[in-house]
Design an enzyme around this catalytic site. Structure first.
Site, PDB file in Angstrom:
ATOM      1  N   HIS A   5       9.505  -4.562   4.374  1.00  0.00           N
ATOM      2  CA  HIS A   5       8.332  -4.405   5.247  1.00  0.00           C
ATOM      3  C   HIS A   5       8.178  -5.515   6.284  1.00  0.00           C
ATOM      4  CE1 HIS A   5       6.650  -7.298   2.344  1.00  0.00           C
ATOM      5  NE2 HIS A   5       5.821  -7.635   3.310  1.00  0.00           N
TER       6      HIS A   5
HETATM    7  C1  UD1 Z   1       0.873  -7.695   5.505  1.00  0.00           C
HETATM    8  C2  UD1 Z   1       0.993  -9.211   5.612  1.00  0.00           C
HETATM    9  C3  UD1 Z   1       2.287  -9.664   4.968  1.00  0.00           C
HETATM   10  C4  UD1 Z   1       2.369  -9.170   3.542  1.00  0.00           C
HETATM   11  C5  UD1 Z   1       2.173  -7.666   3.502  1.00  0.00           C
HETATM   12  C6  UD1 Z   1       2.121  -7.184   2.089  1.00  0.00           C
HETATM   13  C7  UD1 Z   1       0.019 -10.306   7.594  1.00  0.00           C
HETATM   14  C8  UD1 Z   1       0.334 -10.943   8.898  1.00  0.00           C
HETATM   15  N1  UD1 Z   1       1.039  -9.634   7.014  1.00  0.00           N
HETATM   16  O1  UD1 Z   1       1.964  -7.124   6.195  1.00  0.00           O
HETATM   17  O2  UD1 Z   1       2.339 -11.079   4.959  1.00  0.00           O
HETATM   18  O3  UD1 Z   1       3.652  -9.495   3.050  1.00  0.00           O
HETATM   19  O4  UD1 Z   1       0.928  -7.329   4.131  1.00  0.00           O
HETATM   20  O5  UD1 Z   1       2.418  -5.820   2.003  1.00  0.00           O
HETATM   21  O6  UD1 Z   1      -1.087 -10.380   7.131  1.00  0.00           O
HETATM   22  N2  UD1 Z   1      -0.510   0.283   7.165  1.00  0.00           N
HETATM   23  C9  UD1 Z   1      -0.907   1.503   6.692  1.00  0.00           C
HETATM   24  N3  UD1 Z   1      -1.650   1.552   5.558  1.00  0.00           N
HETATM   25  C10 UD1 Z   1      -2.014   0.437   4.867  1.00  0.00           C
HETATM   26  C11 UD1 Z   1      -1.601  -0.797   5.368  1.00  0.00           C
HETATM   27  C12 UD1 Z   1      -0.848  -0.865   6.514  1.00  0.00           C
HETATM   28  O7  UD1 Z   1      -0.629   2.530   7.283  1.00  0.00           O
HETATM   29  O8  UD1 Z   1      -2.682   0.550   3.815  1.00  0.00           O
HETATM   30  C13 UD1 Z   1       0.296   0.240   8.409  1.00  0.00           C
HETATM   31  C14 UD1 Z   1      -0.565   0.196   9.660  1.00  0.00           C
HETATM   32  O9  UD1 Z   1       0.093   0.907  10.641  1.00  0.00           O
HETATM   33  C15 UD1 Z   1      -0.515  -1.270  10.039  1.00  0.00           C
HETATM   34  C16 UD1 Z   1       0.872  -1.684   9.579  1.00  0.00           C
HETATM   35  O10 UD1 Z   1       1.112  -0.918   8.405  1.00  0.00           O
HETATM   36  O11 UD1 Z   1      -0.684  -1.472  11.401  1.00  0.00           O
HETATM   37  C17 UD1 Z   1       1.005  -3.138   9.253  1.00  0.00           C
HETATM   38  O12 UD1 Z   1      -0.009  -3.532   8.341  1.00  0.00           O
HETATM   39  P1  UD1 Z   1      -0.438  -5.061   8.267  1.00  0.00           P
HETATM   40  O13 UD1 Z   1      -1.440  -5.229   7.226  1.00  0.00           O
HETATM   41  O14 UD1 Z   1      -0.780  -5.568   9.630  1.00  0.00           O
HETATM   42  O15 UD1 Z   1       0.920  -5.800   7.920  1.00  0.00           O
HETATM   43  P2  UD1 Z   1       1.909  -5.634   6.699  1.00  0.00           P
HETATM   44  O16 UD1 Z   1       3.264  -5.366   7.230  1.00  0.00           O
HETATM   45  O17 UD1 Z   1       1.352  -4.720   5.685  1.00  0.00           O
HETATM   46  N1  UDP Z   2       4.589  -3.792  -5.528  1.00  0.00           N
HETATM   47  C1  UDP Z   2       3.926  -2.742  -6.150  1.00  0.00           C
HETATM   48  N2  UDP Z   2       4.289  -1.471  -5.827  1.00  0.00           N
HETATM   49  C2  UDP Z   2       5.273  -1.197  -4.923  1.00  0.00           C
HETATM   50  C3  UDP Z   2       5.941  -2.274  -4.302  1.00  0.00           C
HETATM   51  C4  UDP Z   2       5.558  -3.560  -4.607  1.00  0.00           C
HETATM   52  O1  UDP Z   2       3.038  -2.957  -6.972  1.00  0.00           O
HETATM   53  O2  UDP Z   2       5.544  -0.007  -4.688  1.00  0.00           O
HETATM   54  C5  UDP Z   2       4.179  -5.171  -5.856  1.00  0.00           C
HETATM   55  C6  UDP Z   2       5.295  -6.109  -6.242  1.00  0.00           C
HETATM   56  O3  UDP Z   2       5.619  -5.981  -7.610  1.00  0.00           O
HETATM   57  C7  UDP Z   2       4.703  -7.461  -5.885  1.00  0.00           C
HETATM   58  C8  UDP Z   2       3.848  -7.150  -4.684  1.00  0.00           C
HETATM   59  O4  UDP Z   2       3.630  -5.745  -4.690  1.00  0.00           O
HETATM   60  O5  UDP Z   2       3.872  -7.952  -6.909  1.00  0.00           O
HETATM   61  C9  UDP Z   2       4.546  -7.570  -3.428  1.00  0.00           C
HETATM   62  O6  UDP Z   2       3.857  -7.080  -2.330  1.00  0.00           O
HETATM   63  P1  UDP Z   2       4.507  -7.028  -0.885  1.00  0.00           P
HETATM   64  O7  UDP Z   2       5.970  -6.953  -0.982  1.00  0.00           O
HETATM   65  O8  UDP Z   2       3.793  -5.944  -0.157  1.00  0.00           O
HETATM   66  O9  UDP Z   2       4.023  -8.381  -0.221  1.00  0.00           O
HETATM   67  P2  UDP Z   2       4.624  -9.866  -0.196  1.00  0.00           P
HETATM   68  O10 UDP Z   2       4.795 -10.329  -1.579  1.00  0.00           O
HETATM   69  O11 UDP Z   2       5.884  -9.813   0.569  1.00  0.00           O
HETATM   70  O12 UDP Z   2       3.589 -10.621   0.560  1.00  0.00           O
END
Ligand code: UD1
Ligand code: UDP
Length: 439
Positions: free
Chosen positions: A208
């Site tokens: 992601h």
């Molecule tokens: C965010 C965090 C990242 C973390 C990740 C965990 C920041 C800068 N990034 O990244 O550090 O590792 O969460 O997963 O805070 N979206 C959906 N549904 C959701 C959430 C997101 O559709 O429930 C889509 C939307 O289009 C959104 C995009 O994903 O614009 C990115 O979401 P965002 O929360 O900005 O960043 P992540 O990549 O999820």
């Molecule tokens: N995770 C989960 N379901 C999924 C994928 C990930 O519960 O389908 C959990 C994973 O075990 C870990 C956390 O989500 O605890 C990691 O989240 P993510 O990779 O979104 O964020 P990051 O750790 O990179 O900030």
């Protein structure tokens, strides 16, 4: 009695804050849970409150992704107003997301103490928004809870007051311990449905990170690498951001047609634990932060599709490999890792750096014993005019307390004989250098 506010916004924050919230509940500490709304799909948010049996957020700010700065501004604005109303003794947030940055700034600007859990991680890669968030938050937090000794050193090296730094371990280990217990009897539904479709050993894959999914070339290279994996199945847990980008770059049908791969929407935490703990799970292929930690704890080899990591301990001990986005390098690295005959020895020798799974208790113990020090008061008068720093060579073995008491100073950083910064020890050896601030 004092009160707390927990701010969460994304999936990993909910998972990592869950044990702290449960511990606060056990201790009957009054608290409010505020969800910023950054993650809003059921699979990225609500399902975690359900399966982890967490109290639902008291308030959801509903600040979904618009333009990035606008989202941050809206979060700070809404959180700031709320925190003034609630007036807690401390606001706590975990990790490095935009929600954490917003919680920190909204608290500090209102002179409400802010505690940062999982502080001190550093990738030293300022192209990552998360690295910027970590650095800003750590520099102004009232109290910092670090997941590893390395993160203590990182903070000391940036001049953070040692009195504010507390090594407690990573709360992900608490989550692994507490929620790992809950899957001993039954396989959770989502995991069961996936496992029914798989006969062979498998890789769990999640992607992601912005650098991988917002870049069309990189995302295509990842898809094409997965196409080449033949001898083992892949479970791809598809993050919504990645799904959107696959569509946008017209890669979705190629992705969906990959043989040997099961694509699933994000599963709940008990399900992913169950998948990771399954004996057929042989590798984690990811750019996630949390999964690198979980892989290390669960003794699953990990390949991290990034040029750097803020969890370097795992890479140094060769149970986690950093691999650039290049088809040949990804495939080679997967093959090498799956056939590594030394992997058991590497895990046996690996010194797990992220604590003992009791971080939540430690965090709340530290909070309770530090409440009075958290208030916003100007520093004392210093005889030197301001808190200044001196670097001194240690010429003979001497205790930390003797130096601090006799010279009326605080040791803020210690370099060992090799010039490496180390956590401040009780005993200082000849050849060390110390940095002190004069009281
Ligand atoms: C965010 C965090 C990242 C973390 C990740 C965990 C920041 C800068 N990034 O990244 O550090 O590792 O969460 O997963 O805070 N979206 C959906 N549904 C959701 C959430 C997101 O559709 O429930 C889509 C939307 O289009 C959104 C995009 O994903 O614009 C990115 O979401 P965002 O929360 O900005 O960043 P992540 O990549 O999820
Ligand atoms: N995770 C989960 N379901 C999924 C994928 C990930 O519960 O389908 C959990 C994973 O075990 C870990 C956390 O989500 O605890 C990691 O989240 P993510 O990779 O979104 O964020 P990051 O750790 O990179 O900030």
């Amino acid at each position: 009695m004092y009160s707390l506010v927990f701010v969460v916004g994304t999936r990993p924050e909910i998972i990592k804050m869950a044990p702290v919230i449960l511990e606060a509940e056990n201790r009957n500490i009054p608290f409010t849970i505020i969800h910023t709304g950054q993650h809003y799909d059921k699979e990225m948010s609500d399902q975690f409150f359900d399966v982890l049996k967490l109290r639902k957020p008291d308030i959801n700010l509903g600040v979904q992704a618009e333009q990035s700065n606008e989202q941050l501004g809206n979060m700070i604005n809404k959180l700031g107003r709320l925190l003034l109303e609630i007036a807690p003794n401390l606001v706590l947030a975990v990790g490095d997301t935009k929600s954490v940055l917003a919680a920190c700034l909204a608290s500090i600007n209102n002179q409400i103490p802010f505690g940062h859990i999982e502080s001190g991680l550093r990738s030293y890669d300022n192209t990552m928004p998360e690295e910027i968030n970590r650095r800003i938050v750590d520099s102004v937090s009232s109290i910092l809870f670090t997941p590893s000794q390395r993160s203590v050193v990182n903070l000391l090296y940036e001049g953070i007051d040692p009195a504010r730094i507390h090594f407690v371990g990573n709360t992900i280990v608490d989550s692994l311990r507490i929620f790992g217990e809950k899957i001993k009897q039954d396989i959770p539904k989502a995991a069961d449905e996936i496992l029914k479709k798989i006969q062979r050993n498998f890789i769990i894959c999640t992607i992601h990170r912005i650098s991988n999914v917002e870049n069309e070339t990189n995302l295509k290279e990842i898809v094409e690498s997965l196409e080449e994996i033949k001898d083992i199945s892949i479970i791809f847990l598809l993050h919504p951001r990645t799904a959107k980008k696959l569509e946008e770059f017209n890669l979705m049908s190629q992705f969906e047609n990959i043989k040997n791969m099961i694509i699933s929407s994000p599963v709940d935490y008990l399900s992913i634990l169950s998948l990771m703990k399954n004996e057929k799970c042989k590798l984690i292929l990811t750019d996630s932060g949390g999964l690198q930690e979980e892989a290390a704890y669960l003794r699953i080899p990990c390949i991290t599709l990034r040029p750097n990591t803020e969890r370097p301990e795992t890479v140094e001990q060769d149970i986690n490999k950093l691999v650039r986005i290049n088809k040949i390098e990804i495939i080679n690295s997967i093959q090498q890792t799956l056939s590594d005959v030394n992997i058991k020895r590497k895990f046996d020798e690996f010194v797990f750096p992220y604590g003992d799974g009791r971080s939540s208790e430690k965090i709340l113990n530290v909070v309770e014993s530090n409440l009075e020090n958290l208030s916003f008061v100007s520093p004392e008068m210093y005889s030197s005019g301001s808190k200044s720093f001196f670097l001194i060579e240690i010429k003979t073995k001497i205790s930390r307390s003797l130096v601090e008491n006799n010279f009326n100073c605080t040791i803020t950083l210690v370099y060992d004989e090799r010039g490496q910064p180390i956590p401040i020890p009780d005993e200082l050896k000849k050849g060390y250098w110390i940095r002190v601030s004069v009281n």
